[in-house]
Design a protein around this motif. Structure first.
Motif, PDB file in Angstrom:
ATOM      1  N   PRO A 155       0.810  -1.229   0.000  1.00 48.70           N
ATOM      2  CA  PRO A 155       0.000   0.000   0.000  1.00 48.70           C
ATOM      3  C   PRO A 155       0.843   1.280   0.000  1.00 48.70           C
ATOM      4  CG  PRO A 155      -0.004  -1.011   2.184  1.00 48.70           C
ATOM      5  CD  PRO A 155       0.777  -1.931   1.279  1.00 48.70           C
ATOM      6  N   ASP A 156       2.182   1.126   0.105  1.00 50.02           N
ATOM      7  CA  ASP A 156       3.031   2.320   0.039  1.00 50.02           C
ATOM      8  C   ASP A 156       3.099   2.823  -1.404  1.00 50.02           C
ATOM      9  OD1 ASP A 156       3.535   1.907   2.702  1.00 50.02           O
ATOM     10  OD2 ASP A 156       5.386   0.774   2.328  1.00 50.02           O
ATOM     11  N   ASN A 157       3.298   4.101  -1.554  1.00 46.28           N
ATOM     12  CA  ASN A 157       3.442   4.690  -2.900  1.00 46.28           C
ATOM     13  C   ASN A 157       2.283   4.342  -3.816  1.00 46.28           C
ATOM     14  OD1 ASN A 157       5.816   5.990  -2.341  1.00 46.28           O
ATOM     15  ND2 ASN A 157       7.088   4.251  -2.942  1.00 46.28           N
ATOM     16  N   LEU A 158       1.091   4.353  -3.251  1.00 44.31           N
ATOM     17  CA  LEU A 158      -0.086   3.942  -4.014  1.00 44.31           C
ATOM     18  C   LEU A 158      -1.225   4.941  -3.803  1.00 44.31           C
ATOM     19  CD1 LEU A 158      -1.401   1.600  -5.664  1.00 44.31           C
ATOM     20  CD2 LEU A 158      -2.111   0.615  -3.479  1.00 44.31           C
ATOM     21  N   VAL A 159      -1.796   5.374  -4.927  1.00 43.60           N
ATOM     22  CA  VAL A 159      -3.002   6.210  -4.908  1.00 43.60           C
ATOM     23  C   VAL A 159      -3.981   5.526  -5.850  1.00 43.60           C
ATOM     24  CG1 VAL A 159      -3.940   8.441  -5.667  1.00 43.60           C
ATOM     25  CG2 VAL A 159      -1.752   8.375  -4.478  1.00 43.60           C
ATOM     26  N   LEU A 160      -5.244   5.456  -5.465  1.00 45.87           N
ATOM     27  CA  LEU A 160      -6.236   4.863  -6.365  1.00 45.87           C
ATOM     28  C   LEU A 160      -7.027   5.963  -7.059  1.00 45.87           C
ATOM     29  CD1 LEU A 160      -5.753   2.484  -4.170  1.00 45.87           C
ATOM     30  CD2 LEU A 160      -7.674   1.487  -5.413  1.00 45.87           C
ATOM     31  N   ALA A 161      -7.562   5.639  -8.224  1.00 48.50           N
ATOM     32  CA  ALA A 161      -8.452   6.592  -8.896  1.00 48.50           C
ATOM     33  C   ALA A 161      -9.683   5.828  -9.355  1.00 48.50           C
ATOM     34  CB  ALA A 161      -7.752   7.239 -10.074  1.00 48.50           C
ATOM     35  N   TYR A 162     -10.841   6.264  -8.866  1.00 51.22           N
ATOM     36  CA  TYR A 162     -12.099   5.692  -9.363  1.00 51.22           C
ATOM     37  C   TYR A 162     -12.541   6.525 -10.549  1.00 51.22           C
ATOM     38  CZ  TYR A 162     -17.050   4.792  -9.952  1.00 51.22           C
ATOM     39  OH  TYR A 162     -18.268   4.508 -10.513  1.00 51.22           O
ATOM     40  N   GLU A 163     -12.575   5.872 -11.723  1.00 48.70           N
ATOM     41  CA  GLU A 163     -12.965   6.567 -12.939  1.00 48.70           C
ATOM     42  C   GLU A 163     -14.056   5.775 -13.648  1.00 48.70           C
ATOM     43  OE1 GLU A 163      -9.716   9.447 -14.291  1.00 48.70           O
ATOM     44  OE2 GLU A 163      -9.386   7.544 -15.292  1.00 48.70           O
ATOM     45  N   PRO A 164     -15.331   6.109 -13.391  1.00 46.10           N
ATOM     46  CA  PRO A 164     -16.402   5.422 -14.111  1.00 46.10           C
ATOM     47  C   PRO A 164     -16.238   5.698 -15.611  1.00 46.10           C
ATOM     48  CG  PRO A 164     -17.277   7.269 -12.804  1.00 46.10           C
ATOM     49  CD  PRO A 164     -15.824   7.166 -12.501  1.00 46.10           C
ATOM     50  N   ILE A 165     -16.152   4.645 -16.415  1.00 45.51           N
ATOM     51  CA  ILE A 165     -15.812   4.819 -17.837  1.00 45.51           C
ATOM     52  C   ILE A 165     -16.842   5.708 -18.536  1.00 45.51           C
ATOM     53  CG2 ILE A 165     -15.424   3.583 -20.024  1.00 45.51           C
ATOM     54  CD1 ILE A 165     -14.508   1.174 -18.253  1.00 45.51           C
ATOM     55  N   TRP A 166     -18.091   5.604 -18.098  1.00 47.07           N
ATOM     56  CA  TRP A 166     -19.163   6.388 -18.712  1.00 47.07           C
ATOM     57  C   TRP A 166     -19.030   7.887 -18.418  1.00 47.07           C
ATOM     58  CZ3 TRP A 166     -21.836   8.570 -14.631  1.00 47.07           C
ATOM     59  CH2 TRP A 166     -21.740   7.898 -13.414  1.00 47.07           C
ATOM     60  N   ALA A 167     -18.147   8.247 -17.515  1.00 42.57           N
ATOM     61  CA  ALA A 167     -17.976   9.667 -17.167  1.00 42.57           C
ATOM     62  C   ALA A 167     -16.697  10.252 -17.755  1.00 42.57           C
ATOM     63  CB  ALA A 167     -17.960   9.833 -15.647  1.00 42.57           C
TER      64      ALA A 167
END
Ligand code: PEP
Length: 248
Positions: A155-167
């Motif tokens: 979990p170090d050096n980690l950022v998540l991105a939620y990107e709904p494809i429809w958006a």
């Protein structure tokens, strides 16, 4: 938690356009210390961007990379080459990579692992298609992408991105409620994977973020930044996103 606002320029901007943007943008961010700002130009402009960014707090990201360190992989770019060009970050698993270049969860996992091994910070993208949302499969898809993409990943050096494809690139933004619902779910999956360190992971929202809707989205409890495509292309627009104000 410090917010991250990241620009994904995709296949846009030449070297001189990149330099022009940064010459205008860098003075605009002076004094902004409470947001991590990241810019992801195309590969060809990375080294020039790194030169422009010298001495600034804005971080440089690539939009993708290959998982091997070197060798006979025509057309590919290695993690060490990104470091050499001045990158500290790399975006992995963007839906356009998954859609047009057939990257599956196993490929995404190999890339994240290799990026971490090289010391790069990863912005890891997940998100469902419109079809999957309408079929009631959003959580199933997100859980699979997160768990498979992050198998044996720190979990170090980690950022998540939620990107709904429809958006993405459609002008249709997820509502604050839709974003929060999925972000909270991602957090739950991350806690399942990592335990309490997951509480500190930042989950960005991406998908038609603009200066007009950024405040509402950033006010969601589990949204800690944005990954921005179209609205990051002009300094005046991107600085307005970077300087968002949280609505209560
Ligand atoms: C993206 O490319 O990650 C993105 C979110 O694009 P846009 O802001 O244009 O929807």
């Amino acid at each position: 938690m410090k917010y991250v606002i990241a620009a994904n320029w995709k296949m846009n901007k030449t070297i001189s356009e990149t330099r022009d943007f940064l010459k205008t943008f860098i003075p605009m961010v002076k004094g902004i210390a409470d947001v991590d700002i990241v810019i992801a130009p195309p590969f060809t402009a990375l080294a020039a961007a790194a030169e422009e960014l010298k001495g600034s707090t804005v971080a440089l990201s690539a939009q993708d990379m290959f998982w091997e360190e070197r060798g006979a992989y025509t057309g590919e770019v290695a993690p060490g080459m990104l470091l050499d060009a001045g990158c500290s970050h790399v975006i992995i698993g963007h839906s356009e990579r998954r859609q047009y270049f057939h990257e599956d969860d196993a490929v995404v996992n190999k890339k994240i692992t290799a990026a971490h091994r090289a010391g790069l910070k990863v912005i890891f993208c997940v998100g469902e298609s419109l079809e999957e949302r309408e079929a009631g499969k959003t959580f199933e898809v997100i859980q699979r992408e997160v768990e498979k993409g992050l198998a044996n990943v720190s979990p170090d050096n980690l950022v998540l991105a939620y990107e709904p494809i429809w958006a993405i690139g459609t002008g249709k933004t997820a509502s604050a409620e839709q974003a929060q619902e999925v972000h909270a779910f991602i957090r739950k999956v991350l806690v399942g994977l990592y335990g309490s360190p997951a509480e500190g992971l930042r989950i960005l929202y991406g998908g038609s973020v603009t200066p007009e809707n950024v405040n509402t989205l950033m006010a969601c409890k589990d949204v800690h930044g944005a990954l921005v495509g179209g609205a990051s292309m002009k300094p005046e627009s991107f600085i307005n996103i970077v300087s968002f104000k949280k609505e209560n």
